[in-house]
Write a protein that holds these residues in place. Structure first.
Motif, PDB file in Angstrom:
ATOM      1  N   ASN A 135     -11.876   4.495  -9.142  1.00 53.77           N
ATOM      2  CA  ASN A 135     -11.805   4.792  -7.719  1.00 53.77           C
ATOM      3  C   ASN A 135     -10.356   4.988  -7.277  1.00 53.77           C
ATOM      4  N   GLN A 136      -9.474   4.142  -7.804  1.00 57.51           N
ATOM      5  CA  GLN A 136      -8.062   4.191  -7.400  1.00 57.51           C
ATOM      6  C   GLN A 136      -7.286   5.269  -8.162  1.00 57.51           C
TER       7      GLN A 136
ATOM      8  N   GLN B 228      -3.321   0.030 -10.357  1.00 57.35           N
ATOM      9  CA  GLN B 228      -4.742  -0.097 -10.677  1.00 57.35           C
ATOM     10  C   GLN B 228      -5.113   0.682 -11.941  1.00 57.35           C
TER      11      GLN B 228
ATOM     12  N   ASP C  93      -9.149   1.261 -12.862  1.00 56.00           N
ATOM     13  CA  ASP C  93     -10.030   1.445 -11.711  1.00 56.00           C
ATOM     14  C   ASP C  93     -10.115   2.925 -11.349  1.00 56.00           C
TER      15      ASP C  93
ATOM     16  N   ARG D 249      -5.368   9.002   0.649  1.00 58.46           N
ATOM     17  CA  ARG D 249      -5.117   7.574   0.831  1.00 58.46           C
ATOM     18  C   ARG D 249      -4.645   7.274   2.252  1.00 58.46           C
TER      19      ARG D 249
ATOM     20  N   ARG E 227       0.869  -1.181   0.000  1.00 59.11           N
ATOM     21  CA  ARG E 227       0.000   0.000   0.000  1.00 59.11           C
ATOM     22  C   ARG E 227       0.895   1.216   0.000  1.00 59.11           C
TER      23      ARG E 227
ATOM     24  N   SER F 258      -8.277   3.189   1.169  1.00 56.57           N
ATOM     25  CA  SER F 258      -8.406   2.778  -0.236  1.00 56.57           C
ATOM     26  C   SER F 258      -9.113   1.426  -0.361  1.00 56.57           C
ATOM     27  N   ASP F 259      -9.195   0.674   0.742  1.00 58.51           N
ATOM     28  CA  ASP F 259      -9.999  -0.553   0.753  1.00 58.51           C
ATOM     29  C   ASP F 259     -11.434  -0.254   1.208  1.00 58.51           C
TER      30      ASP F 259
ATOM     31  N   ASP G  26      -3.125   5.327  -7.937  1.00 60.48           N
ATOM     32  CA  ASP G  26      -2.488   4.012  -7.855  1.00 60.48           C
ATOM     33  C   ASP G  26      -2.186   3.477  -9.266  1.00 60.48           C
TER      34      ASP G  26
END
Lengths: 589, 589
Positions: B285-286, A286, B283, B242, A277, B255-256, A283
């Motif tokens: 969201n990420q 991702q 993704d 994050r 992480r 982030s999860d 990210d």
């Protein structure tokens, strides 16, 4: 493979090795020496559903693909100089322009692909197939393709069901299976393995389970990633499409399992972070996953690995009275915080009906009892799975599942059904070819659904399917989460024309999209689902994918021709159909 | 707050409510009515380490910030017409140009910020502070700022330690605390809550734990996200940076935990998917998480929630003989697949020395025993935590932790230490102001490290810190994963000059970067860490952030002035220092 003899008439299933160089050797799923035929009760059921008789099974009703691949009218259009330059990069044994090698990487394994191959419909073909050996070779190929405006495609395991690998604009296909399949490093301290992207599922798993012998490791490991396509899938394919394995409820989807990636892109090498992480901006891991070859070619992947402890596995199966009871039990199991089961699979009423035959429960004394106990055919739902992890963890999950199943009226069916399912888990796809020889086509579609919308999606999609001619649709829930699950639809229909089938497939995909589910949980988008993507995600949101594409591959040479919709024309897109607003979903039982 | 009286001399700690409108009321951490002072043994230790005497504590050696905020020379530079237009959007009570309100949102809480406020150094100030009430208002503000080229900043909880909130170019600051803090919806079926981004940690947690009363829910819930800054943090701040909470080893990082987000950006509203997983391209969201306000303003967040079951919590603490033993035990616990502890905190030898005093273990009969048992001061390492989840899960994790701790020579210290830590977990930051009044400055830095590089990073960073004048550096490992963990460095030094401190902070950050760790595990990047980011990620990789920025905010009005490095000039960046190649890390013990 032998099978239980039929008591009545048995069709002459194709149980022979397809000739080398034949069409069938390309389109047929899996191990050429393995065959699977429906058991007699399933055969009888199919005749009933599709209103067929033994007569319909006396002759093959579709082309079984015994002919040799010999293409005329499909010359290599790539200039000699380019092929010579590419040969310079990969060596003599790294290049082929042979008809068979070109066709072998032209299609994936969606029914539309198989039907086209059966009917010798060649829509797409690469001009040249390359078999790279090293990351450096792939990097040079990408740079060459970009500099010379040659379309570049990648064929990993070959099991795409979204036309993801199809070289619709010709050019180069990289066939990763042959040589780009080696271990780069194994790190036991961090529990990771780094491999070339072409490594197959079974090779990876064999490597990890042999870690003590191969790497002097303290114990064997597993990747925990077992898609149904396992045998004919690759690490690279898993990663770029965001795949999930059947054990994902415990091990996670590939987007959880991948630690780090390396890509060869037109702008150069891209390497993502290798930390579990971090808080260092968007990210990148991702961002690259899900690019499906459109940003560049994935070369190396570092995967998290897990301890291989099959001795701790606890199998279970239960039958519920209704889909509603079963769904509620499944949700409670996922939200109970007792840990997660590894395989977690709940079949709806129609699939349960088929599963009990497929897995031989109809041969047991239990079968007639079920109805008497109130678990009625075409209402009852089968739930099965097994747990993994450390002994106490695995036991705790299984215990809680048992407790919750009982609370929702679940009747325990022992581990027998689960074991039968395990035996068939990777070889059910072999049934497809056997049936298609007689004009019955089967395919699958799947989507993610929040719990609060689960009943609606299940109803809506089944309703559309049942309105279609000659259709059996079975549904299961797998890959579960506290906030929702994957719904997986398998449909069988009596249909042979590829164009007709494509339209049929589109109708179901469209129904899924309109029902408020995501387009894809783990199959990816490819070229087949691409027309829906922008409407699904939203125009401004989709714009993000376009700017990423323009950054990595400004000349659009990487997997061109519609993959994830990037180079589709506006008229090729399905008009805007947004998913249901989350705020509108039910909030209480 | 009273405290245990000193036996010897006690400094005149500031234990009075700071005057309304004063500098101290801005820079002082937390609840104005709560005070914390070091216990006597800690005070003695500090005098020893920093070579100070009681004399040094007779007078405050730094400005304690008692003066009223009255700014001259900082006129509002934004045109009247703009302020009127903004008032039109948010209403009369939604606008302020008062000196105090402007300064109150100008800085975060890194020591550099506090030192500047103590010394009345006003580097940055917004021209106007807005207090939006609705998402629509935020969307209109963003559109207005973009259309009129006005810099736009967001102040959430205010606890940024990276200069993330600092309005270095003036313009507008949105103060989200006052009004943008409401629940939008609660979905018990999916176990989610949707809130406005300005909601504070405690408000969210109170809401979830009161779900039965507020929403007629079946049970209370928790978000599971408890950063040390909990009381002065906001959901929006957690998300865009994050962040991670102290219980992240079980509940996950933000982030999860985030399921879905909505942003107001210059190109319009951006809404991410609300499914737990999907395979529909990169993704989003990420991509949005980690943007730290540079792509637009986060308005709404849907979070996954968990069941609130404190009755299942199992506390533990162990002491290990060496950091090496302790590190190996921690790794085994994370790779054992028995489930994950909620809080999981391992202190190194220096931190252990301080912790045992801070948490009063030095007052117990156990303390003198430890040395005799071979757990020697400045070698021994304290490990503590607690488990969460369903009863059997929680018990299984605690049991396995006990088993593994024993295997690596851990001596059990009961739950006493953990309870002491829990009492102090959110109020340790209060100590900082108390000490800074006497010229002792403390701050923290943290990073992610793979297990295989853990020892190296720990050694390298400590070595650099120990070479700095008058420094205590304590380290702990928290937020752990099977592939690595966060290393958290707390450093105390006798230093007051903000410029000197900034250089000192840079030296440590630089050491972390060169050691092969990630720059940030959960504090984010902001403006303070930004010069390192491109060198850390790599030029081509960093280019991805730039194209995203150009897409969402082509006129660079969103959090401008260096945030995540997007508008830094080349000369403002630290020259390329890449992290260690993963392939070069050790692979076996």
């Amino acid at each position: 493979m032998s099978h239980k003899p039929y008591k009545g008439f048995e069709p002459k299933w194709v149980m022979e090795l397809a000739p080398e160089g034949s069409y069938r050797s390309i389109f047929r799923w899996g191990d050429p020496n393995f065959f699977k035929v429906p058991k007699e009760s399933l055969y009888r059921m199919m005749k009933e559903v599709f209103e067929m008789t033994d007569e319909d099974f006396r002759e093959y009703s579709d082309d079984i693909g015994w002919d040799q691949v010999e293409l005329s009218g499909y010359p290599v259009r790539l200039d000699r100089e380019h092929i010579d330059a590419l040969r310079e990069i990969v060596g003599e044994e790294g290049v082929s322009t042979a008809d068979y090698d070109r066709l072998a990487v032209a299609y994936g394994f969606t029914a539309y692909d198989v039907l086209r191959l059966r009917h010798k419909v060649i829509d797409s073909l690469p001009d040249v197939v390359l078999y790279p050996d090293t990351t450096e070779q792939v990097e040079r190929i990408v740079a060459y393709a970009d500099a010379n405006d040659i379309p570049l495609y990648v064929y990993g395991g070959g099991s795409s069901v979204t036309r993801g690998v199809e070289p619709v604009k010709g050019g180069i296909s990289l066939d990763m299976r042959k040589r780009f399949n080696k271990v780069i490093s194994f790190n036991e301290i961090d529990q990771t393995i780094t491999v070339q992207a072409g490594m197959s599922g079974p090779d990876l798993e064999k490597t990890l389970q042999s870690a003590p012998e191969l790497f002097g490791a303290k114990r064997p490991y597993t990747c925990g990633h077992f898609p149904q396509s396992f045998e004919y899938s690759s690490v690279g394919g898993w990663t770029v499409t965001r795949g999930s394995g059947q054990n994902s409820t415990y091990y996670g989807c590939i987007s959880d399992i991948v630690l780090s990636q390396k890509y060869a892109t037109p702008i150069g090498t891209i390497k993502t972070s290798h930390y579990p992480r971090e808080a260092c901006g968007p990210d990148l891991n991702q961002i690259m996953m899900g690019s499906e070859g459109t940003f560049g070619v994935l070369t190396e992947v570092t995967l998290k690995v897990f301890r291989w402890m099959p001795e701790n596995r606890r199998r279970f199966s239960y039958i519920f009275k209704t889909w509603d009871d079963a769904m509620k039990a499944a949700r409670e199991m996922m939200q109970h915080e007792c840990g997660f089961s590894s395989v977690f699979r709940l079949s709806d009423q129609e699939e349960t009906n088929m599963m009990l035959r497929l897995y031989n429960v109809d041969d047991t004394p239990l079968y007639p009892l079920l109805d008497k106990l109130g678990y009625k055919d075409m209402e009852r739902c089968l739930f099965l799975g097994f747990t993994d992890g450390e002994k106490g963890y695995s036991r705790n999950v299984a215990r809680n599942i048992a407790k919750i199943a009982r609370r929702y009226g679940g009747f325990p069916l022992t581990g027998y059904v689960t074991k039968s399912w395990e035996k068939g888990r990777f070889n059910d796809p072999y049934l497809r070819d056997t049936l298609m020889d007689f004009g019955i086509t089967t395919d699958t579609l799947e989507c993610t659904v929040n719990w609060s919308n689960m009943e609606q999606v299940h109803q809506d999609v089944r309703k559309i399917c049942h309105a279609l001619p000659n259709t059996v649709v079975t549904t299961h829930m797998s890959h579960c989460y506290p906030q929702g699950a994957n719904l997986y639809f398998i449909f069988l229909t009596r249909m042979q024309d590829e164009k007709e089938f494509k339209a049929y497939h589109s109708t179901i995909l469209d129904a899924i999209q309109r029902s408020g589910a995501s387009i894809s949980h783990h199959h990816g988008i490819g070229k087949m689902f691409a027309p829906w993507l922008e409407g699904y995600i939203g125009e401004k949101e989709y714009g993000v994918f376009k700017v990423l594409k323009n950054y990595f591959d400004p000349k659009y040479n990487m997997n061109p021709g519609g993959t994830i919709g990037l180079d589709l024309k506006p008229e090729e897109k399905i008009s805007d159909r947004r998913y249901t607003d989350y705020a509108e979903q039910p909030k209480k039982d």
